[in-house]
Design a protein around this motif. Sequence first.
Motif, PDB file in Angstrom:
ATOM      1  N   LEU A   1       1.077 -11.528   2.146  1.00 28.11           N
ATOM      2  CA  LEU A   1       1.810 -10.515   2.903  1.00 28.11           C
ATOM      3  C   LEU A   1       1.338  -9.143   2.447  1.00 28.11           C
ATOM      4  CD1 LEU A   1       4.112  -9.631   4.854  1.00 28.11           C
ATOM      5  CD2 LEU A   1       5.662  -9.717   2.883  1.00 28.11           C
ATOM      6  N   ILE A   2       1.023  -8.286   3.410  1.00 30.77           N
ATOM      7  CA  ILE A   2       0.709  -6.883   3.135  1.00 30.77           C
ATOM      8  C   ILE A   2       1.828  -6.059   3.745  1.00 30.77           C
ATOM      9  CG2 ILE A   2      -0.889  -4.968   3.527  1.00 30.77           C
ATOM     10  CD1 ILE A   2      -3.123  -7.059   3.881  1.00 30.77           C
ATOM     11  N   ILE A   3       2.360  -5.129   2.967  1.00 30.40           N
ATOM     12  CA  ILE A   3       3.408  -4.237   3.453  1.00 30.40           C
ATOM     13  C   ILE A   3       2.884  -2.813   3.352  1.00 30.40           C
ATOM     14  CG2 ILE A   3       5.784  -3.440   3.160  1.00 30.40           C
ATOM     15  CD1 ILE A   3       6.416  -6.093   1.781  1.00 30.40           C
ATOM     16  N   CYS A   4       3.014  -2.065   4.435  1.00 34.09           N
ATOM     17  CA  CYS A   4       2.573  -0.670   4.425  1.00 34.09           C
ATOM     18  C   CYS A   4       3.496   0.141   5.321  1.00 34.09           C
ATOM     19  CB  CYS A   4       1.123  -0.544   4.890  1.00 34.09           C
ATOM     20  SG  CYS A   4       0.825  -1.127   6.566  1.00 34.09           S
ATOM     21  N   GLY A   5       3.467   1.438   5.135  1.00 33.31           N
ATOM     22  CA  GLY A   5       4.253   2.327   5.972  1.00 33.31           C
ATOM     23  C   GLY A   5       3.460   2.728   7.198  1.00 33.31           C
ATOM     24  N   ALA A   6       4.159   2.962   8.292  1.00 34.55           N
ATOM     25  CA  ALA A   6       3.517   3.497   9.496  1.00 34.55           C
ATOM     26  C   ALA A   6       3.226   4.969   9.227  1.00 34.55           C
ATOM     27  CB  ALA A   6       4.448   3.348  10.693  1.00 34.55           C
TER      28      ALA A   6
ATOM     29  N   TYR B   1       6.900   3.552  -9.466  1.00 36.37           N
ATOM     30  CA  TYR B   1       7.276   2.437  -8.603  1.00 36.37           C
ATOM     31  C   TYR B   1       7.384   1.134  -9.395  1.00 36.37           C
ATOM     32  CZ  TYR B   1       6.820   4.933  -4.106  1.00 36.37           C
ATOM     33  OH  TYR B   1       6.997   5.766  -3.032  1.00 36.37           O
ATOM     34  N   LYS B   2       6.489   0.935 -10.337  1.00 33.47           N
ATOM     35  CA  LYS B   2       6.546  -0.287 -11.152  1.00 33.47           C
ATOM     36  C   LYS B   2       7.848  -0.342 -11.949  1.00 33.47           C
ATOM     37  CE  LYS B   2       4.225  -3.038 -14.633  1.00 33.47           C
ATOM     38  NZ  LYS B   2       3.050  -3.297 -15.424  1.00 33.47           N
ATOM     39  N   LYS B   3       8.216   0.775 -12.568  1.00 32.68           N
ATOM     40  CA  LYS B   3       9.476   0.834 -13.331  1.00 32.68           C
ATOM     41  C   LYS B   3      10.668   0.548 -12.426  1.00 32.68           C
ATOM     42  CE  LYS B   3       7.853   4.234 -16.648  1.00 32.68           C
ATOM     43  NZ  LYS B   3       7.827   5.670 -16.920  1.00 32.68           N
ATOM     44  N   GLU B   4      10.665   1.126 -11.234  1.00 35.75           N
ATOM     45  CA  GLU B   4      11.768   0.925 -10.296  1.00 35.75           C
ATOM     46  C   GLU B   4      11.866  -0.542  -9.860  1.00 35.75           C
ATOM     47  OE1 GLU B   4      13.248   2.578  -5.941  1.00 35.75           O
ATOM     48  OE2 GLU B   4      11.861   3.805  -7.102  1.00 35.75           O
ATOM     49  N   ALA B   5      10.727  -1.161  -9.571  1.00 32.95           N
ATOM     50  CA  ALA B   5      10.721  -2.572  -9.151  1.00 32.95           C
ATOM     51  C   ALA B   5      11.224  -3.465 -10.283  1.00 32.95           C
ATOM     52  CB  ALA B   5       9.322  -2.985  -8.718  1.00 32.95           C
ATOM     53  N   GLU B   6      10.778  -3.202 -11.499  1.00 28.06           N
ATOM     54  CA  GLU B   6      11.210  -4.015 -12.644  1.00 28.06           C
ATOM     55  C   GLU B   6      12.696  -3.824 -12.914  1.00 28.06           C
ATOM     56  OE1 GLU B   6       6.993  -4.331 -15.095  1.00 28.06           O
ATOM     57  OE2 GLU B   6       8.343  -2.671 -15.541  1.00 28.06           O
ATOM     58  N   ALA B   7      13.180  -2.585 -12.782  1.00 28.16           N
ATOM     59  CA  ALA B   7      14.604  -2.314 -12.978  1.00 28.16           C
ATOM     60  C   ALA B   7      15.452  -3.022 -11.921  1.00 28.16           C
ATOM     61  CB  ALA B   7      14.866  -0.808 -12.945  1.00 28.16           C
TER      62      ALA B   7
ATOM     63  N   ALA C   1       0.850  -1.192   0.000  1.00 27.50           N
ATOM     64  CA  ALA C   1       0.000   0.000   0.000  1.00 27.50           C
ATOM     65  C   ALA C   1       0.882   1.237   0.000  1.00 27.50           C
ATOM     66  CB  ALA C   1      -0.900  -0.013   1.233  1.00 27.50           C
ATOM     67  N   VAL C   2       0.711   2.073  -1.025  1.00 29.30           N
ATOM     68  CA  VAL C   2       1.514   3.293  -1.127  1.00 29.30           C
ATOM     69  C   VAL C   2       0.596   4.503  -1.277  1.00 29.30           C
ATOM     70  CG1 VAL C   2       3.572   2.160  -2.041  1.00 29.30           C
ATOM     71  CG2 VAL C   2       1.849   2.992  -3.619  1.00 29.30           C
ATOM     72  N   ASP C   3       1.037   5.609  -0.685  1.00 26.70           N
ATOM     73  CA  ASP C   3       0.215   6.824  -0.731  1.00 26.70           C
ATOM     74  C   ASP C   3       1.025   8.087  -1.019  1.00 26.70           C
ATOM     75  OD1 ASP C   3       1.607   7.187   1.619  1.00 26.70           O
ATOM     76  OD2 ASP C   3      -0.150   7.192   2.918  1.00 26.70           O
TER      77      ASP C   3
ATOM     78  N   GLU D   1       7.096   7.100   4.478  1.00 34.48           N
ATOM     79  CA  GLU D   1       6.990   5.767   5.071  1.00 34.48           C
ATOM     80  C   GLU D   1       6.520   4.733   4.043  1.00 34.48           C
ATOM     81  OE1 GLU D   1       6.529   8.725   8.398  1.00 34.48           O
ATOM     82  OE2 GLU D   1       5.601   8.513   6.442  1.00 34.48           O
ATOM     83  N   ALA D   2       5.606   5.141   3.175  1.00 36.55           N
ATOM     84  CA  ALA D   2       5.139   4.237   2.120  1.00 36.55           C
ATOM     85  C   ALA D   2       6.266   3.959   1.125  1.00 36.55           C
ATOM     86  CB  ALA D   2       3.934   4.835   1.401  1.00 36.55           C
ATOM     87  N   GLU D   3       7.093   4.957   0.873  1.00 31.92           N
ATOM     88  CA  GLU D   3       8.238   4.730  -0.015  1.00 31.92           C
ATOM     89  C   GLU D   3       9.211   3.743   0.612  1.00 31.92           C
ATOM     90  OE1 GLU D   3      11.802   7.062  -2.404  1.00 31.92           O
ATOM     91  OE2 GLU D   3      10.311   8.238  -1.322  1.00 31.92           O
ATOM     92  N   TRP D   4       9.442   3.852   1.915  1.00 33.82           N
ATOM     93  CA  TRP D   4      10.310   2.897   2.600  1.00 33.82           C
ATOM     94  C   TRP D   4       9.721   1.492   2.498  1.00 33.82           C
ATOM     95  CZ3 TRP D   4      10.636   6.104   7.750  1.00 33.82           C
ATOM     96  CH2 TRP D   4      11.373   7.278   7.520  1.00 33.82           C
ATOM     97  N   ALA D   5       8.404   1.386   2.664  1.00 31.97           N
ATOM     98  CA  ALA D   5       7.729   0.086   2.553  1.00 31.97           C
ATOM     99  C   ALA D   5       7.919  -0.486   1.152  1.00 31.97           C
ATOM    100  CB  ALA D   5       6.245   0.229   2.879  1.00 31.97           C
ATOM    101  N   PHE D   6       7.767   0.355   0.148  1.00 33.87           N
ATOM    102  CA  PHE D   6       7.955  -0.090  -1.234  1.00 33.87           C
ATOM    103  C   PHE D   6       9.380  -0.597  -1.454  1.00 33.87           C
ATOM    104  CE2 PHE D   6       9.782   1.275  -5.314  1.00 33.87           C
ATOM    105  CZ  PHE D   6       9.219   0.307  -6.119  1.00 33.87           C
ATOM    106  N   LYS D   7      10.358   0.167  -0.985  1.00 33.67           N
ATOM    107  CA  LYS D   7      11.768  -0.229  -1.182  1.00 33.67           C
ATOM    108  C   LYS D   7      12.042  -1.591  -0.540  1.00 33.67           C
ATOM    109  CE  LYS D   7      13.444   3.950  -2.635  1.00 33.67           C
ATOM    110  NZ  LYS D   7      13.856   4.179  -3.971  1.00 33.67           N
ATOM    111  N   LYS D   8      11.532  -1.802   0.671  1.00 34.85           N
ATOM    112  CA  LYS D   8      11.738  -3.084   1.339  1.00 34.85           C
ATOM    113  C   LYS D   8      10.986  -4.201   0.631  1.00 34.85           C
ATOM    114  CE  LYS D   8      13.042  -1.169   5.762  1.00 34.85           C
ATOM    115  NZ  LYS D   8      12.921  -1.168   7.205  1.00 34.85           N
ATOM    116  N   SER D   9       9.851  -3.882   0.025  1.00 35.93           N
ATOM    117  CA  SER D   9       9.065  -4.907  -0.670  1.00 35.93           C
ATOM    118  C   SER D   9       9.804  -5.469  -1.885  1.00 35.93           C
ATOM    119  CB  SER D   9       7.707  -4.346  -1.100  1.00 35.93           C
ATOM    120  OG  SER D   9       7.816  -3.501  -2.234  1.00 35.93           O
TER     121      SER D   9
END
Length: 148
Positions: free
Chosen positions: A108-113, A71-77, A10-12, A16-24
């Motif tokens: 698994l659900i990952i989200c930022g605090a 975020y999709k481009k970053e994850a694929e890269a 979950a990103v907004d 914190e959501a960016e940190w969650a994305f990076k860890k995901s």
Amino acid sequence: MLSYKNILVAVDGSKEAEWAFKKSIDIAKRNNATLNLANIIDTRSFAAIEAYDRSIADRAQSFADELLGNYKKEAEAAGVTKVNVIVEYGSPKTMIARELSTKVTADLIICGATGLSTVERFLIGSVSGHIVRAAKCDVLVVRTEEKE
């Protein structure tokens, strides 16, 4: 060994959501999992204003599309091969924990605090807190930035 196959992030737009994305990304790579990136446009936050300004929903949709696209481009890269993006309208609390997690069969659900004050938590409650209580799968709430 426990492994995850469908991760919902979950990103907004918050840090914190960016940190969650990076860890995901690392978790998805380790598990060869599908990464489902979701942004829920909270319709309650602009329902009253939208009666006067119809462009609010359009701007929210554009923001979500750009955020998730980047975020999709970053994850694929980074090497994640299966990435989906999801934009929905509604209450983030219920959409993430119940509807979206079921839709993508998340294990698994990952989200930022969130940085809510004590009063805000009392009045509206945090999204991450609700996800932890309502989810039927594991939840990772990210509070810290990943260090290099």
